[in-house]
Write an enzyme that holds these catalytic residues in place. Sequence first.
Site, PDB file in Angstrom:
ATOM      1  N   CYS A  97      22.736 -21.789  12.219  1.00 36.64           N
ATOM      2  CA  CYS A  97      24.063 -21.348  12.676  1.00 36.64           C
ATOM      3  C   CYS A  97      23.966 -20.808  14.091  1.00 36.64           C
ATOM      4  O   CYS A  97      22.978 -20.169  14.456  1.00 36.64           O
ATOM      5  CB  CYS A  97      24.594 -20.266  11.730  1.00 36.64           C
ATOM      6  SG  CYS A  97      26.299 -19.758  12.073  1.00 36.64           S
ATOM      7  N   SER A 146      35.055 -20.224   4.458  1.00 37.11           N
ATOM      8  CA  SER A 146      34.835 -18.937   5.120  1.00 37.11           C
ATOM      9  C   SER A 146      34.458 -19.159   6.578  1.00 37.11           C
ATOM     10  O   SER A 146      33.683 -20.063   6.895  1.00 37.11           O
ATOM     11  CB  SER A 146      33.717 -18.171   4.402  1.00 37.11           C
ATOM     12  OG  SER A 146      33.427 -16.965   5.069  1.00 37.11           O
ATOM     13  N   CYS A 201      24.827 -13.109  -0.534  1.00 31.54           N
ATOM     14  CA  CYS A 201      25.561 -13.217   0.728  1.00 31.54           C
ATOM     15  C   CYS A 201      24.703 -12.764   1.907  1.00 31.54           C
ATOM     16  O   CYS A 201      24.146 -11.673   1.893  1.00 31.54           O
ATOM     17  CB  CYS A 201      26.828 -12.360   0.640  1.00 31.54           C
ATOM     18  SG  CYS A 201      27.857 -12.450   2.106  1.00 31.54           S
ATOM     19  N   LEU A 216      35.251 -10.389   8.461  1.00 31.44           N
ATOM     20  CA  LEU A 216      35.820  -9.318   9.289  1.00 31.44           C
ATOM     21  C   LEU A 216      34.765  -8.264   9.642  1.00 31.44           C
ATOM     22  O   LEU A 216      34.383  -8.117  10.787  1.00 31.44           O
ATOM     23  CB  LEU A 216      37.000  -8.687   8.548  1.00 31.44           C
ATOM     24  CG  LEU A 216      37.709  -7.504   9.186  1.00 31.44           C
ATOM     25  CD1 LEU A 216      38.157  -7.820  10.603  1.00 31.44           C
ATOM     26  CD2 LEU A 216      38.901  -7.089   8.331  1.00 31.44           C
ATOM     27  N   HIS A 217      34.358  -7.471   8.654  1.00 31.10           N
ATOM     28  CA  HIS A 217      33.234  -6.531   8.726  1.00 31.10           C
ATOM     29  C   HIS A 217      33.452  -5.297   9.604  1.00 31.10           C
ATOM     30  O   HIS A 217      32.743  -4.316   9.441  1.00 31.10           O
ATOM     31  CB  HIS A 217      31.937  -7.236   9.111  1.00 31.10           C
ATOM     32  CG  HIS A 217      31.693  -8.466   8.288  1.00 31.10           C
ATOM     33  ND1 HIS A 217      31.710  -8.436   6.910  1.00 31.10           N
ATOM     34  CD2 HIS A 217      31.481  -9.763   8.643  1.00 31.10           C
ATOM     35  CE1 HIS A 217      31.494  -9.668   6.446  1.00 31.10           C
ATOM     36  NE2 HIS A 217      31.372 -10.482   7.477  1.00 31.10           N
ATOM     37  N   GLY A 241      25.699 -21.899   8.061  1.00 36.57           N
ATOM     38  CA  GLY A 241      26.520 -22.513   9.094  1.00 36.57           C
ATOM     39  C   GLY A 241      27.934 -21.964   9.175  1.00 36.57           C
ATOM     40  O   GLY A 241      28.403 -21.252   8.293  1.00 36.57           O
ATOM     41  N   GLU A 242      28.604 -22.293  10.260  1.00 40.13           N
ATOM     42  CA  GLU A 242      29.996 -21.920  10.520  1.00 40.13           C
ATOM     43  C   GLU A 242      30.857 -23.175  10.377  1.00 40.13           C
ATOM     44  O   GLU A 242      30.803 -24.081  11.213  1.00 40.13           O
ATOM     45  CB  GLU A 242      30.118 -21.331  11.931  1.00 40.13           C
ATOM     46  CG  GLU A 242      31.535 -21.243  12.484  1.00 40.13           C
ATOM     47  CD  GLU A 242      32.523 -20.540  11.564  1.00 40.13           C
ATOM     48  OE1 GLU A 242      33.538 -21.173  11.204  1.00 40.13           O
ATOM     49  OE2 GLU A 242      32.274 -19.379  11.197  1.00 40.13           O
ATOM     50  N   CYS A 275      25.241 -13.661  13.746  1.00 41.27           N
ATOM     51  CA  CYS A 275      25.705 -12.385  13.197  1.00 41.27           C
ATOM     52  C   CYS A 275      24.496 -11.510  12.865  1.00 41.27           C
ATOM     53  O   CYS A 275      23.496 -11.990  12.321  1.00 41.27           O
ATOM     54  CB  CYS A 275      26.555 -12.617  11.951  1.00 41.27           C
ATOM     55  SG  CYS A 275      28.081 -13.545  12.287  1.00 41.27           S
ATOM     56  N   GLU A 331      20.378 -24.981   2.017  1.00 41.09           N
ATOM     57  CA  GLU A 331      20.415 -24.411   0.683  1.00 41.09           C
ATOM     58  C   GLU A 331      21.848 -24.353   0.161  1.00 41.09           C
ATOM     59  O   GLU A 331      22.791 -24.138   0.927  1.00 41.09           O
ATOM     60  CB  GLU A 331      19.811 -23.002   0.699  1.00 41.09           C
ATOM     61  CG  GLU A 331      18.324 -23.006   1.010  1.00 41.09           C
ATOM     62  CD  GLU A 331      17.733 -21.613   1.167  1.00 41.09           C
ATOM     63  OE1 GLU A 331      16.502 -21.504   1.011  1.00 41.09           O
ATOM     64  OE2 GLU A 331      18.474 -20.654   1.454  1.00 41.09           O
ATOM     65  N   CYS A 377      22.943 -11.463   9.141  1.00 45.73           N
ATOM     66  CA  CYS A 377      22.815 -12.727   8.404  1.00 45.73           C
ATOM     67  C   CYS A 377      21.504 -13.442   8.730  1.00 45.73           C
ATOM     68  O   CYS A 377      21.190 -13.678   9.894  1.00 45.73           O
ATOM     69  CB  CYS A 377      24.004 -13.629   8.746  1.00 45.73           C
ATOM     70  SG  CYS A 377      23.964 -15.234   7.921  1.00 45.73           S
TER      71      CYS A 377
END
Length: 345
Positions: free
Chosen positions: A113, A190, A331, A213-214, A158-159, A117, A93, A120
């Site tokens: 991914c 990102s 997000c 970060l989070h 994805g990363e 996380c 997407e 996500c």
Amino acid sequence: MMSKYPLLGMTLIELQSLVKRLGMPGFAAKQIASWLYDKKVTSIDEMTNLSLKYRELLKQNYEVGAEAPVEEMRSVDGTVKYLYPVGENHFVESVYIPDDERATLCISSQVGCKMNCKFCMTGKQGYSANLTAHQIINQIHSLPERDKLTNVVMMGMGEPLDNLEEVLKALDILTGSYGYAWSPKRITVSTVGLRKGLRRFIEESDCHLAISLHSPVTAQRAELMPAEKAFSITEMVELLKNYDFSKQRRLSFEYIVFKGLNDSQVYAKELLKLLRGLDCRMNLIRFHSIPGVALEGADMDTMTRFRDYLTTHGLFTTIRASRGEDIFAACGMLSTAKQEENNKS
């Protein structure tokens, strides 16, 4: 019948190698690049400054490779989510976000991914495949609103640093004079921060960098983001201090504000301590609830207080506007239902 290879997604170096292999003149590489990335053609027949002989030669094994989205969903706020096929039974997407004079496209770099996380949906889907540079660039090339774009953010599925070779090729096409010739200032990548890829990305690309970060607390960040266990945020910050982000290139940190978890002044103080000495900014993000995850987003008053505390203590901080939540395009919400259907069938 053998499928043809896409020209779209080839760098100038790859096109030069191709024309040499086919016995075409060297200057044909730049001509093909111009047709692909400047004139944005969809067929080799449109490349009219190549002789008919060379066009026919190319067509034997190659095609432009532009693939239109197969589905779209439109939000009440104007955001549009597109579904692209990327190989057999795979989909990704992309999200188009219009905003006054700006228009941003959020693109994907992988099918699923590996990072898993906690907050996500893409991570819940698991990992299926890396995208090729062709599949990354096609999300831009085949976007219906392509000519309105002002910015691209690699913040979709994805990363990016886990698919660094193809991502760097795509960025070279986007920023190279032979390609789209965009300023790197129009592109943000990102990442959760992977030890293996971060240094190389910083040194080989001039695009903006955003770090997920989070939490400034190692144990808590590891619970939210397993990647913390392999490369801690404190190590990452020390690495980032070796580079200059004071000029045109921007370094930002993304911080989802969770209710009762990381939203107090204690955490704001820890952030200031962690990032002291770095030329950076902070983007606060509202959490968008996803199935099976017992986390809640902080309210806007809490986020505003958090932002104001950081800003008054010298860390420029913004609250990112939430877009496309009603179509699961905000997000942390990207996950292809189409992919899930195919996995079950």
